[in-house]
Structure formats: C-alpha cells, structure tokens
Design an enzyme around this catalytic site. Structure first.
Site, PDB file in Angstrom:
ATOM      1  CE1 TYR A 184       2.577  -2.636   4.688  1.00 42.76           C
ATOM      2  CE2 TYR A 184       3.411  -4.152   6.035  1.00 42.76           C
ATOM      3  CZ  TYR A 184       2.947  -3.057   5.727  1.00 42.76           C
ATOM      4  OH  TYR A 184       3.102  -1.773   6.988  1.00 42.76           O
ATOM      5  CB  CYS A 185       5.218  -3.271  -1.305  1.00 41.56           C
ATOM      6  SG  CYS A 185       5.006  -4.538  -2.817  1.00 41.56           S
ATOM      7  CB  THR A 186       1.929   0.267  -3.231  1.00 42.36           C
ATOM      8  OG1 THR A 186       2.896   1.319  -2.448  1.00 42.36           O
ATOM      9  CG2 THR A 186       0.676   1.057  -3.643  1.00 42.36           C
ATOM     10  N   GLY A 231      -0.786  -6.604  -3.090  1.00 38.71           N
ATOM     11  CA  GLY A 231      -0.243  -5.552  -1.928  1.00 38.71           C
ATOM     12  C   GLY A 231      -1.470  -4.936  -1.435  1.00 38.71           C
ATOM     13  CB  ILE A 232      -1.499  -1.540   0.688  1.00 37.91           C
ATOM     14  CG1 ILE A 232      -0.033  -2.060   1.530  1.00 37.91           C
ATOM     15  CG2 ILE A 232      -2.353  -0.984   1.530  1.00 37.91           C
ATOM     16  CD1 ILE A 232       0.869  -0.907   1.459  1.00 37.91           C
TER      17      ILE A 232
END
Length: 319
Positions: A180-182, A208-209
C-alpha cells in the site's frame, strides 16, 4: 453530500501516454494558473501524478477539463474538503518517471501490476495468515502512521525498495504479499515489479490509504496514526473509529504527530517533535545541525550567540 468547507484538495494520478511532457507541462501550468489553482503536478511520457487545491468551483472546472481530455478518460480524483489552499504555489513539472524507482528495465503498470483489492477486501486480506503487509512509502511517512502489522522496510526512499526486497527474499517467499501507499501510484509499479520478480500472490490497495480512510464500510480500521501528505496539511486522519498515535518525539520518545524540518538547510530531515522540543533543541536533529552556521531556527528567532550557547549548555547538561 453537504458542502461544509469552501476549498477542495484533489489527489489523482493516471498512467497514460503523454507524447510531449515538456510542452504539456507548460500548457497545463498556464491552465491551472488561469483557474487560480495551487499545487504540484508531475508529468511524464508515462502519465500524470498530481495534487492541487482550489475553491469548489475552481476544482470542479479542473475535474471537468481533465475528464473531457481523451488521454485521461476514467481518471479517478480523491477529493478532500479544506478551509484554505493546501499549497502556496502552482507547479507543473516534466519528469522522466512519475515515481522515482529508477529500474534498469522499467515497469509499465498497464501491462503488469499486482491484483487490485478494494478497501473491504484489503481489510480482510490483512487478517489472513501467511500474509505480509509491505509499506511502499518513505520511512518518515511510516513513522507517522501505518497499518497494524505492516513491515517498515529499512529504506529512506522508494527507489531503495527493490534492493530491500531482494535482501529479504527468504522472509517473503511463498507468502501472500499486500502492499500500500498514499494514493496508489507507487504500488502500481512496485507490485508489478514484485510480480516480475516471481512473487505469485501480490495485491495492492486500490486507491491507496486515502481511499481506505474514506470507505464507508471499513472506515479506516486497522490503521494506526495519521497519513502523511505532501502539502501544507502534512497529515490527514484515516481511522474513523479510533485514533492511535504511533509517532514519537525525536527527542523525548513521547507520542507526537507534529512534523518539522531540521533547521539545518543542508540536512532538512523531517523530524517529529513537540513545540517544546523544537525550542529546546533549536529545531535541529543533531548537535552538528544545532551549531550549523545557517541554522534557520536561530535566524528566524533572532537568537544571540549567548542565547544559543545557553541552550547548548542545557542540552549538554541533560536539562
């Protein structure tokens, strides 16, 4: 949805072909300025990656224009409400790649990428056995907030991630990998690279988040801390059910979610610290940075040599 705040912050990306990034960037900058938007947009032959802010009307015009451009058909905008601009200026810059992975043989996410998991599926997958959750962001982003049980790769930047994976191959082999990433853009490439490396079960958090935190079903559950964002806000909440602070003051180790940049302009390291710690340590991450001749905290507060010496003496004495 009732409109409660006058501004909007748009976060978006799309892997698509842009023939002449330099020319596009120049024209796009003028267009954004004509709408009075502020933000940072990166453009490459492989696509676009941006965050910008403006009033509801300004951002709606931007979204409409992007949707009407065939190159960006199907682009998804993640939208936050805001009280004011999230940026000071407007930048549109051409780049060789949208995310800095610097692979010898680049990954095209339109051809190879990990499985997309929507927030609910990602939530369920995180609870399964033989699952490894890899945070694909920088160390300072992880320190402010992350999913429970996520691995923090021992890296300082995204481009170091492939080497870290190769060094930890034995730990990861045969496991289900979640990443996962932003907003999702880094995972598009990273998960594709993992698949190419031979990992068979690779999934990524779709959107993403930011998308996970807004999902009405999961409501950000299993996330601790806040999500680091690359604008004036610095951090945004994710978990709507409970707020657990995971960030720690660089100096005291106390719970902290306040980021500042080290006052030494040659260092500029992001450090978590309270206002009290900032004053006590001249906003510097180390002794070398405290005594640096261009320490910005000393200049900003017009501290005399005597005041600086007294502060350094207190630190030395452990007060």
């Amino acid at each position: 949805m009732a409109t409660t705040k006058p501004y909007r912050v748009l976060l978006y990306y799309m892997y698509t072909t842009i023939e002449n990034p330099e020319e596009f960037a120049e024209q796009h900058l003028e267009f954004c300025k004509s709408l009075e938007l502020k933000g940072r947009i990166l453009v490459a032959t492989e696509g676009i990656n941006g965050t910008c802010s403006g009033t509801v009307e300004q951002t709606e015009k931007y979204v409409e224009a992007m949707n009407n451009d065939p190159r960006f058909a199907g682009i998804v905008f993640k939208i936050d409400e805001a009280d004011e601009h999230a940026f000071k200026k407007m930048h549109v810059r051409p780049r060789s790649e949208l995310v800095t992975l610097r692979l010898e043989d680049d990954i095209n996410p339109k051809e190879i990428t990990g499985k997309y998991l929507e927030p609910k599926d990602f939530y369920e997958a995180m609870k399964q056995e033989d699952t490894v959750i890899i945070d694909a962001r920088n160390d300072y982003e992880f320190d402010l907030g992350h999913f429970k049980g996520a691995i923090k790769p021992d890296i300082e930047s995204f481009r170091e991630l492939p080497d870290w994976i190769r060094e930890n191959k034995e730990t990861l082999e045969g496991k289900k990998i979640l990443t996962y990433c932003t907003g999702g853009i880094r995972c598009e490439k990273f998960s594709g690279w993992l698949v190419r490396e031979g990992y068979e079960d690779v999934s990524q958090l779709h959107g993403g988040i930011v998308t996970y935190g807004k999902d009405p079903e999961v409501q950000g559950e299993l996330w601790d801390g806040q999500c680091y964002v690359f604008d004036e806000r610095i951090a945004v909440p994710v978990n709507q059910k409970e707020h657990v602070i995971v960030g720690k003051d660089h100096f005291t180790g106390e719970p902290c979610e306040r980021y500042v940049n080290c006052a030494n302009p040659e260092c500029n390291k992001k450090i978590l610290c309270s206002e009290e710690s900032e004053a006590k340590h001249l906003r510097a991450c180390s002794h070398e940075c405290r005594v640096h001749p261009r320490n910005r905290y000393i200049v900003q507060h017009e501290l005399t040599e005597e005041q600086v010496a007294a502060t350094l003496e207190k630190i030395e004495a452990g007060k």
